[in-house]
Scaffold this motif. Structure first.
Motif, PDB file in Angstrom:
ATOM      1  N   ALA A   1     117.955 -14.177  17.281  1.00 33.05           N
ATOM      2  CA  ALA A   1     117.187 -13.018  16.825  1.00 33.05           C
ATOM      3  C   ALA A   1     115.707 -13.201  17.134  1.00 33.05           C
ATOM      4  CB  ALA A   1     117.402 -12.797  15.330  1.00 33.05           C
TER       5      ALA A   1
ATOM      6  N   PHE B   1     118.744  -9.107  11.528  1.00 37.53           N
ATOM      7  CA  PHE B   1     119.573 -10.316  11.552  1.00 37.53           C
ATOM      8  C   PHE B   1     118.725 -11.578  11.359  1.00 37.53           C
ATOM      9  CE2 PHE B   1     122.039  -7.059  13.813  1.00 37.53           C
ATOM     10  CZ  PHE B   1     123.099  -6.995  12.927  1.00 37.53           C
TER      11      PHE B   1
ATOM     12  N   THR C   1     117.306  -6.093  15.648  1.00 36.92           N
ATOM     13  CA  THR C   1     117.282  -7.541  15.846  1.00 36.92           C
ATOM     14  C   THR C   1     116.663  -8.252  14.644  1.00 36.92           C
ATOM     15  OG1 THR C   1     117.022  -7.124  18.207  1.00 36.92           O
ATOM     16  CG2 THR C   1     116.547  -9.353  17.453  1.00 36.92           C
TER      17      THR C   1
ATOM     18  N   ALA D   1     126.490  -7.014  10.617  1.00 36.95           N
ATOM     19  CA  ALA D   1     126.834  -6.786  12.024  1.00 36.95           C
ATOM     20  C   ALA D   1     128.129  -5.985  12.138  1.00 36.95           C
ATOM     21  CB  ALA D   1     126.965  -8.119  12.767  1.00 36.95           C
TER      22      ALA D   1
ATOM     23  N   VAL E   1     124.914 -11.797   7.442  1.00 37.06           N
ATOM     24  CA  VAL E   1     124.784 -11.397   8.848  1.00 37.06           C
ATOM     25  C   VAL E   1     126.085 -10.777   9.335  1.00 37.06           C
ATOM     26  CG1 VAL E   1     124.553 -12.252  11.228  1.00 37.06           C
ATOM     27  CG2 VAL E   1     122.992 -13.072   9.446  1.00 37.06           C
TER      28      VAL E   1
ATOM     29  N   THR F   1     124.337  -5.906  18.540  1.00 34.09           N
ATOM     30  CA  THR F   1     124.870  -6.136  17.191  1.00 34.09           C
ATOM     31  C   THR F   1     126.015  -7.153  17.210  1.00 34.09           C
ATOM     32  OG1 THR F   1     124.315  -3.842  16.680  1.00 34.09           O
ATOM     33  CG2 THR F   1     125.799  -4.961  15.147  1.00 34.09           C
TER      34      THR F   1
ATOM     35  N   SER G   1     127.422 -15.538  14.024  1.00 33.95           N
ATOM     36  CA  SER G   1     127.579 -15.825  12.586  1.00 33.95           C
ATOM     37  C   SER G   1     129.010 -16.188  12.230  1.00 33.95           C
ATOM     38  CB  SER G   1     127.111 -14.641  11.741  1.00 33.95           C
ATOM     39  OG  SER G   1     127.961 -13.527  11.910  1.00 33.95           O
TER      40      SER G   1
ATOM     41  N   PHE H   1     125.350 -10.922  17.157  1.00 31.41           N
ATOM     42  CA  PHE H   1     125.092 -11.571  15.871  1.00 31.41           C
ATOM     43  C   PHE H   1     126.376 -11.763  15.070  1.00 31.41           C
ATOM     44  CE2 PHE H   1     121.023  -9.639  17.138  1.00 31.41           C
ATOM     45  CZ  PHE H   1     120.314 -10.822  17.275  1.00 31.41           C
TER      46      PHE H   1
ATOM     47  N   VAL I   1     122.058 -17.691  14.791  1.00 30.15           N
ATOM     48  CA  VAL I   1     121.642 -16.290  14.614  1.00 30.15           C
ATOM     49  C   VAL I   1     120.120 -16.201  14.609  1.00 30.15           C
ATOM     50  CG1 VAL I   1     121.546 -14.362  12.969  1.00 30.15           C
ATOM     51  CG2 VAL I   1     123.714 -15.546  13.384  1.00 30.15           C
ATOM     52  N   SER I   2     119.501 -17.091  13.857  1.00 29.94           N
ATOM     53  CA  SER I   2     118.050 -17.066  13.731  1.00 29.94           C
ATOM     54  C   SER I   2     117.363 -17.303  15.078  1.00 29.94           C
ATOM     55  CB  SER I   2     117.648 -18.121  12.696  1.00 29.94           C
ATOM     56  OG  SER I   2     116.272 -18.326  12.708  1.00 29.94           O
TER      57      SER I   2
ATOM     58  N   SER J   1     119.566 -13.970   8.200  1.00 28.21           N
ATOM     59  CA  SER J   1     119.929 -15.367   8.483  1.00 28.21           C
ATOM     60  C   SER J   1     118.906 -16.343   7.925  1.00 28.21           C
ATOM     61  CB  SER J   1     120.102 -15.590   9.989  1.00 28.21           C
ATOM     62  OG  SER J   1     118.868 -15.460  10.662  1.00 28.21           O
TER      63      SER J   1
END
Lengths: 280, 280
Positions: A147, B125, B122, B147, B143, A122, A129, A125, A143-144, B129
């Motif tokens: 993830a 996020f 996961t 988080a 995000v 967690t 971010s 992220f 982040v993308s 995002s």
């Protein structure tokens, strides 16, 4: 090509990452002390810091500010650390040791280890971010990418395959697909986050993906060769040691080639060769 | 105040969320089928969808486009679902059932349940995002809020406290702090994400936090009253049922009051009262 002292480069990057993690991870603060200690125990337990080094070095290669990439590098390492904690749990690999000391659940109990892994995942992220050195556009992409690499079609998907293939050996292409998900995806994300931070172009992202594929699969092959076991999910179920070593060598050459046109590529090229020649 | 049919509102929002999750969660696709099935089993197993409803209704209250908030709402529900899966694991609550059917690890095995939880966390996020209906600025804030609420100083921190307090009962303020972390933080994030989507101002965010605190703690108190157990981490260790019911009523009134100046607040006000009056 210019000689790069990889041990020295890893030592410097590892120092940066470790001191960043030490500053960024929570500490003290009752009543969560046991959670914070378990997170720190696993995240600050050494390791070569290959993944966050890739983030920093790809940022450098693309002409970015390495300091700005540190939160991304720390995020990548948090994801890696969470995966090790959960992998070691009794219901997964049931491993009592990690990096020469007790695994997290042996040191802190199973529930705390589960939760420390959840918290590290967690937190990755949150770090990505909230990177104060990058804008929202870049932080969102980071982040993308992270993830995607860590999730159901990436690392977690690879773990599920690993469990499945303990029962039924897959064909070679499914084996490589599993290795890609388990290992290559996060290595790719590590490189990608460095490039996102530096604002690199798509051509450089493509080169990084090729580099990550080459060193990632080679890394797994070398692992399997050093391990020597021919049972289970290992490349030695498909080819002998000499063939596996040759394949790793070719993959490393292709990784080096993919970035060879970029000025300053020597550090990452030497790292690829260093990973190929490791003996432990 | 205008009467709002809460059952009808929840039914409509729940349909939106469930069909969004059904479309967004991975399916089919060997060799991960078992992972995808475990994720879907837990995420599509019913539940009242209170948290994602809060996301949609706060977006509506702030004049935002509810459709644009759906990916955020789905992300919140993924985090909630992951927390239930991991809570039920043998090393945590060791619960064989959830929502009237087998818990995830009973249905799919412990390793797959662990990994399904990891994958849902996961994926939350990824969803936040990559929300295509919001810009990078909003997605990044979403995000970060999610988080923070789910992490070491939020839900996971609350779980660690819950484990600790099974051994040593805390004082009342530490008990409330635990409930805030375990429950209120994610409820707050659910409201906050709706407001982020709508571009609401800080005054409205503050109102939402107050609302979330009121309904969140009241929710836990009602849970404890309905459960009736006086041992363990329950408000009944600190006050009798009548006092607890009175406290829940006051918290609900304060929640309703916090949003009462906003036009269209009736749905959320009625939801708060509906939650107070629930009997199961």
């Amino acid at each position: 090509m210019i000689k790069v002292n990889v041990d020295e480069m890893l030592r410097k990057n590892s120092e940066l990452i470790t001191s960043a993690l030490d500053a960024l991870l929570p500490k003290g603060d009752e009543p969560h002390t046991v959670l914070y200690e378990a997170m720190r125990y696993s995240a600050l337990s050494g390791g070569k810091r290959i993944r966050p080094t890739l983030t920093l070095e790809f940022c450098r290669l693309a002409g970015g500010d390495v300091t700005a990439a540190i939160p991304y590098a720390a995020a990548v390492e948090c994801v890696h650390t969470y995966s090790l904690i959960h992998d070691d749990l009794p219901c997964m690999d049931n491993s009592d040791t990690r990096r020469g000391r007790k695994s997290c659940h042996i040191a802190y109990g199973e529930a705390n280890a589960l939760l420390a892994g959840d918290a590290l995942l967690t937190y990755a992220f949150a770090l990505a971010s909230e990177n104060p050195f990058a804008d929202a556009e870049r932080n969102c992409r980071a982040v993308s990418a992270l993830a995607g690499a860590a999730g159901y079609d990436g690392m977690v998907g690879g773990q599920v395959c690993d469990l499945l293939y303990e029962k039924t050996a897959p064909d070679f292409s499914a084996f490589i697909d599993m290795e890609c998900k388990k290992t290559v995806e996060l290595i790719t994300a590590a490189c990608t986050l460095g490039l996102i931070c530096a604002g690199a172009d798509e051509e450089m992202h493509a080169a990084a993906r090729k580099y990550a594929y080459g060193i990632g699969i080679a890394f797994q092959l070398i692992d399997d060769i050093l391990d020597g076991d021919t049972a289970g999910n290992t490349v030695l179920a498909y080819m002998d040691r000499a063939e596996a070593a040759d394949t790793a060598k070719k993959l490393t050459e292709s990784a080096v080639e993919s970035i060879s046109s970029y000025e300053g590529c020597e550090a990452l090229a030497s790292l690829a060769e260093w990973l190929l020649s490791r003996t432990a």
